[in-house]
Design a protein around this motif. Structure first.
Motif, PDB file in Angstrom:
ATOM      1  N   VAL A  54       0.888  -1.150   0.000  1.00  0.00           N
ATOM      2  CA  VAL A  54       0.000   0.000   0.000  1.00  0.00           C
ATOM      3  C   VAL A  54       0.924   1.197   0.000  1.00  0.00           C
ATOM      4  CG1 VAL A  54      -0.243  -0.088   2.534  1.00  0.00           C
ATOM      5  CG2 VAL A  54      -1.856   1.245   1.162  1.00  0.00           C
ATOM      6  N   VAL A  55       0.707   2.126  -0.939  1.00  0.00           N
ATOM      7  CA  VAL A  55       1.610   3.255  -1.119  1.00  0.00           C
ATOM      8  C   VAL A  55       0.858   4.569  -0.963  1.00  0.00           C
ATOM      9  CG1 VAL A  55       3.149   1.943  -2.628  1.00  0.00           C
ATOM     10  CG2 VAL A  55       1.305   3.282  -3.642  1.00  0.00           C
ATOM     11  N   GLY A  56       1.537   5.565  -0.430  1.00  0.00           N
ATOM     12  CA  GLY A  56       0.930   6.875  -0.219  1.00  0.00           C
ATOM     13  C   GLY A  56       1.480   7.503   1.046  1.00  0.00           C
ATOM     14  N   GLU A  57       0.856   8.605   1.440  1.00  0.00           N
ATOM     15  CA  GLU A  57       1.316   9.307   2.654  1.00  0.00           C
ATOM     16  C   GLU A  57       0.193  10.207   3.179  1.00  0.00           C
ATOM     17  OE1 GLU A  57       5.589  11.206   3.645  1.00  0.00           O
ATOM     18  OE2 GLU A  57       4.378  12.439   2.274  1.00  0.00           O
ATOM     19  N   PRO A  58      -0.220  10.025   4.449  1.00  0.00           N
ATOM     20  CA  PRO A  58       0.239   9.034   5.434  1.00  0.00           C
ATOM     21  C   PRO A  58      -0.511   7.715   5.267  1.00  0.00           C
ATOM     22  CG  PRO A  58      -1.360  10.510   6.434  1.00  0.00           C
ATOM     23  CD  PRO A  58      -1.183  10.992   5.016  1.00  0.00           C
ATOM     24  N   ILE A  59       0.124   6.615   5.658  1.00  0.00           N
ATOM     25  CA  ILE A  59      -0.523   5.299   5.523  1.00  0.00           C
ATOM     26  C   ILE A  59      -0.369   4.431   6.778  1.00  0.00           C
ATOM     27  CG2 ILE A  59      -0.443   5.167   3.009  1.00  0.00           C
ATOM     28  CD1 ILE A  59       2.102   3.454   3.325  1.00  0.00           C
ATOM     29  N   SER A  60       0.111   5.009   7.874  1.00  0.00           N
ATOM     30  CA  SER A  60       0.296   4.212   9.091  1.00  0.00           C
ATOM     31  C   SER A  60      -1.023   3.624   9.595  1.00  0.00           C
ATOM     32  CB  SER A  60       0.943   5.062  10.187  1.00  0.00           C
ATOM     33  OG  SER A  60       0.122   6.172  10.505  1.00  0.00           O
ATOM     34  N   THR A  86       5.312   7.115   1.066  1.00  0.00           N
ATOM     35  CA  THR A  86       5.972   8.145   0.270  1.00  0.00           C
ATOM     36  C   THR A  86       4.914   8.938  -0.484  1.00  0.00           C
ATOM     37  OG1 THR A  86       7.628   8.580  -1.464  1.00  0.00           O
ATOM     38  CG2 THR A  86       6.264   6.639  -1.749  1.00  0.00           C
ATOM     39  N   SER A  87       5.270  10.151  -0.866  1.00  0.00           N
ATOM     40  CA  SER A  87       4.399  10.951  -1.732  1.00  0.00           C
ATOM     41  C   SER A  87       5.042  11.115  -3.111  1.00  0.00           C
ATOM     42  CB  SER A  87       4.157  12.329  -1.108  1.00  0.00           C
ATOM     43  OG  SER A  87       5.392  13.006  -0.896  1.00  0.00           O
ATOM     44  N   ASP A  88       6.122  10.368  -3.360  1.00  0.00           N
ATOM     45  CA  ASP A  88       6.908  10.476  -4.583  1.00  0.00           C
ATOM     46  C   ASP A  88       6.645   9.276  -5.491  1.00  0.00           C
ATOM     47  OD1 ASP A  88       8.776  10.812  -6.561  1.00  0.00           O
ATOM     48  OD2 ASP A  88      10.514  10.935  -5.236  1.00  0.00           O
ATOM     49  N   ALA A  89       5.895   9.484  -6.561  1.00  0.00           N
ATOM     50  CA  ALA A  89       5.569   8.398  -7.484  1.00  0.00           C
ATOM     51  C   ALA A  89       6.821   7.829  -8.147  1.00  0.00           C
ATOM     52  CB  ALA A  89       4.589   8.900  -8.552  1.00  0.00           C
ATOM     53  N   ALA A  90       7.810   8.681  -8.426  1.00  0.00           N
ATOM     54  CA  ALA A  90       9.050   8.218  -9.068  1.00  0.00           C
ATOM     55  C   ALA A  90       9.787   7.213  -8.189  1.00  0.00           C
ATOM     56  CB  ALA A  90       9.946   9.410  -9.379  1.00  0.00           C
ATOM     57  N   LYS A  91       9.708   7.408  -6.889  1.00  0.00           N
ATOM     58  CA  LYS A  91      10.362   6.489  -5.946  1.00  0.00           C
ATOM     59  C   LYS A  91       9.707   5.109  -6.000  1.00  0.00           C
ATOM     60  CE  LYS A  91      11.865   6.176  -1.122  1.00  0.00           C
ATOM     61  NZ  LYS A  91      11.823   6.816   0.224  1.00  0.00           N
ATOM     62  N   LEU A  97       8.291  -1.051  -8.642  1.00  0.00           N
ATOM     63  CA  LEU A  97       7.861  -1.597  -9.921  1.00  0.00           C
ATOM     64  C   LEU A  97       8.980  -2.326 -10.658  1.00  0.00           C
ATOM     65  CD1 LEU A  97       5.450   0.249  -9.230  1.00  0.00           C
ATOM     66  CD2 LEU A  97       5.312   0.858 -11.640  1.00  0.00           C
ATOM     67  N   SER A  98      10.221  -2.006 -10.349  1.00  0.00           N
ATOM     68  CA  SER A  98      11.355  -2.666 -10.999  1.00  0.00           C
ATOM     69  C   SER A  98      11.706  -4.010 -10.361  1.00  0.00           C
ATOM     70  CB  SER A  98      12.581  -1.751 -10.959  1.00  0.00           C
ATOM     71  OG  SER A  98      12.925  -1.453  -9.611  1.00  0.00           O
ATOM     72  N   ASP A  99      11.110  -4.314  -9.220  1.00  0.00           N
ATOM     73  CA  ASP A  99      11.379  -5.565  -8.510  1.00  0.00           C
ATOM     74  C   ASP A  99      10.636  -6.705  -9.215  1.00  0.00           C
ATOM     75  OD1 ASP A  99      11.580  -7.725  -6.778  1.00  0.00           O
ATOM     76  OD2 ASP A  99      11.045  -6.590  -4.979  1.00  0.00           O
ATOM     77  N   PRO A 100      11.329  -7.769  -9.631  1.00  0.00           N
ATOM     78  CA  PRO A 100      10.653  -8.885 -10.317  1.00  0.00           C
ATOM     79  C   PRO A 100       9.620  -9.600  -9.445  1.00  0.00           C
ATOM     80  CG  PRO A 100      12.942  -9.439  -9.805  1.00  0.00           C
ATOM     81  CD  PRO A 100      12.781  -7.981  -9.542  1.00  0.00           C
ATOM     82  N   ASN A 101       9.707  -9.406  -8.127  1.00  0.00           N
ATOM     83  CA  ASN A 101       8.744 -10.028  -7.219  1.00  0.00           C
ATOM     84  C   ASN A 101       7.550  -9.125  -6.904  1.00  0.00           C
ATOM     85  OD1 ASN A 101      10.272 -12.441  -6.844  1.00  0.00           O
ATOM     86  ND2 ASN A 101      11.655 -11.310  -5.507  1.00  0.00           N
ATOM     87  N   PHE A 102       7.501  -7.949  -7.540  1.00  0.00           N
ATOM     88  CA  PHE A 102       6.392  -7.015  -7.320  1.00  0.00           C
ATOM     89  C   PHE A 102       5.107  -7.603  -7.875  1.00  0.00           C
ATOM     90  CE2 PHE A 102       3.751  -3.524  -9.068  1.00  0.00           C
ATOM     91  CZ  PHE A 102       3.453  -2.864  -7.882  1.00  0.00           C
ATOM     92  N   GLY A 103       4.064  -7.669  -7.026  1.00  0.00           N
ATOM     93  CA  GLY A 103       2.791  -8.236  -7.462  1.00  0.00           C
ATOM     94  C   GLY A 103       1.704  -7.217  -7.679  1.00  0.00           C
ATOM     95  N   GLY A 104       1.852  -6.021  -7.068  1.00  0.00           N
ATOM     96  CA  GLY A 104       0.841  -4.991  -7.220  1.00  0.00           C
ATOM     97  C   GLY A 104       0.850  -4.039  -6.045  1.00  0.00           C
ATOM     98  N   ALA A 105       0.128  -2.925  -6.196  1.00  0.00           N
ATOM     99  CA  ALA A 105       0.067  -1.934  -5.121  1.00  0.00           C
ATOM    100  C   ALA A 105      -1.310  -1.316  -5.027  1.00  0.00           C
ATOM    101  CB  ALA A 105       1.116  -0.835  -5.338  1.00  0.00           C
ATOM    102  N   LYS A 112      -2.847   8.970  -6.427  1.00  0.00           N
ATOM    103  CA  LYS A 112      -3.812   8.333  -7.319  1.00  0.00           C
ATOM    104  C   LYS A 112      -3.781   8.901  -8.739  1.00  0.00           C
ATOM    105  CE  LYS A 112      -7.053   6.700  -3.817  1.00  0.00           C
ATOM    106  NZ  LYS A 112      -8.460   6.551  -3.429  1.00  0.00           N
ATOM    107  N   ILE A 113      -3.302  10.119  -8.880  1.00  0.00           N
ATOM    108  CA  ILE A 113      -3.152  10.710 -10.216  1.00  0.00           C
ATOM    109  C   ILE A 113      -1.707  10.582 -10.687  1.00  0.00           C
ATOM    110  CG2 ILE A 113      -3.265  12.863 -11.541  1.00  0.00           C
ATOM    111  CD1 ILE A 113      -5.616  13.705  -9.766  1.00  0.00           C
ATOM    112  N   ASP A 114      -0.768  10.784  -9.773  1.00  0.00           N
ATOM    113  CA  ASP A 114       0.647  10.748 -10.130  1.00  0.00           C
ATOM    114  C   ASP A 114       1.088   9.397 -10.696  1.00  0.00           C
ATOM    115  OD1 ASP A 114       0.673  13.286  -9.171  1.00  0.00           O
ATOM    116  OD2 ASP A 114       1.832  12.875  -7.363  1.00  0.00           O
ATOM    117  N   MET A 115       0.453   8.310 -10.243  1.00  0.00           N
ATOM    118  CA  MET A 115       0.861   6.979 -10.706  1.00  0.00           C
ATOM    119  C   MET A 115       0.344   6.637 -12.100  1.00  0.00           C
ATOM    120  SD  MET A 115       2.935   5.561  -8.597  1.00  0.00           S
ATOM    121  CE  MET A 115       2.899   3.893  -9.258  1.00  0.00           C
TER     122      MET A 115
END
Length: 327
Positions: A54-60, A86-91, A97-105, A112-115
């Motif tokens: 789960v990605v975004g900020e804040p997400i605790s 994070t609030s940085d989509a590039a990060k 996304l470059s991880d071969p084990n990435f399944g989704g987010a 929601k717009i930046d991605m």
């Protein structure tokens, strides 16, 4: 097949008879549950573990990990969901996304717009709403994006006895944030003839109205005089923050428009904390609406998301219990 036939049951891809833990015993020797089959497939390397986030900020406070991880455990899947704040989509693009084990987010604010820029295939809901809350791989280096928030709204209505399609009547959206766009898509899909929108700042709603087709028949309510003409509100979604005090001017307008519905009207609260918000209390106690708490929307959008991530139906009751366990 017996005990020696277990491996054949495990690797067979179609029409494998299975048992269930709730049954007193297997109907045939060597029969396995879905959970056991998945666990064995994982052990022999046929079901690789994936990392979800789960990605975004804040997400605790996010209940997405509890929802998804409970589903993985119930089905014997080797996956795990983590928080990535994070609030940085590039990060996210660089590190996840470059991880071969990435399944989704699962994507939350403010991403929601930046991605959108990292998506190769975009669903119709993502296109019309203009935002995504789900991204997952569809091939080497390629990703699909969609919005499951609108289905979380629709399915929450249906699970709480609202009609899947209303034969007559109108919709109402309170608030002008990102979720209001998903709500607009949802109410239109459920057959609302007109969709009223109400917010403290009307300019936000006018911008949203411009982004949607004219067929959505959106009317931005800017004054009490205008609200007097509102009629037959059957479905409503509140998207204002549940933990903040509502502006007095907006509160007066909310009361006026809720009076246009009643015992046959349904309101969904998008916020899931606190459990009972000011809008929920107002709709139920003063105007006798059927009120649906925000945790319903969270679970129902997550059910759709789970299916996209894994290809399996989510076990509804266990994940619902996991989401609401701290409420």
């Amino acid at each position: 097949m017996g005990e020696k036939g277990k491996l054949a049951r495990i690797v067979n891809p179609i029409l494998t008879p299975v048992t269930h833990p709730l049954l007193p015993n297997a109907s045939a020797p060597g029969q396995l549950s879905v959970k056991q089959i998945h666990q064995c497939l994982s052990e022999i390397g046929d079901l690789p573990a994936k990392k979800f986030y789960v990605v975004g900020e804040p997400i605790s406070h996010s209940r997405s990990p509890a929802l998804h991880n409970t589903g993985y455990k119930e089905l014997g899947l080797p996956h795990e969901m983590f928080r990535f704040e994070t609030s940085d989509a590039a990060k996210i693009h660089k590190e996840l996304l470059s991880d071969p084990n990435f399944g989704g987010a699962a994507i939350t604010i403010p991403l929601k717009i930046d991605m959108l820029k990292y998506v190769d295939e975009l669903s119709n809901s993502g296109k019309v709403i203009g935002a995504i809350n789900t991204i997952y791989p569809i091939g080497k280096g390629k990703f699909a994006g969609t919005n499951t928030d609108w289905l979380g709204i629709v399915n929450s209505f249906i699970r709480n006895s609202a009609p899947a399609k209303i034969s007559s009547g109108n919709g109402l959206i309170i608030g002008g944030g990102g979720t209001s766009r998903a709500a607009l898509y949802a109410l239109h899909s459920m057959g609302c003839k007109k969709i009223y929108m109400l917010n403290r700042t009307a300019s936000k709603l006018l911008d949203i109205k411009k982004d949607f087709p004219a067929s959505y028949n959106v009317e931005v309510l800017e004054s009490l005089e205008q609200i007097e003409t509102v009629a037959d509100v059957k479905l409503a979604v509140s998207t204002v923050p549940g933990n903040l005090e509502i502006d007095s001017g907006l509160l007066t307008k909310i009361k006026a428009v809720l009076a246009k519905g009643g015992k046959e009207s349904f309101l969904i609260e998008a916020a899931y904390k606190p459990l009972v918000t000011a809008v929920m209390k107002l709709a139920k106690d003063e105007f006798h609406w059927n009120v649906i708490p925000g945790r319903e929307m969270l679970v129902n959008q997550g059910v759709v998301q789970f299916g996209l991530f894994t290809g399996f139906d989510a076990p509804y009751k266990p994940i619902y219990d996991a989401v609401v366990s701290d409420n």
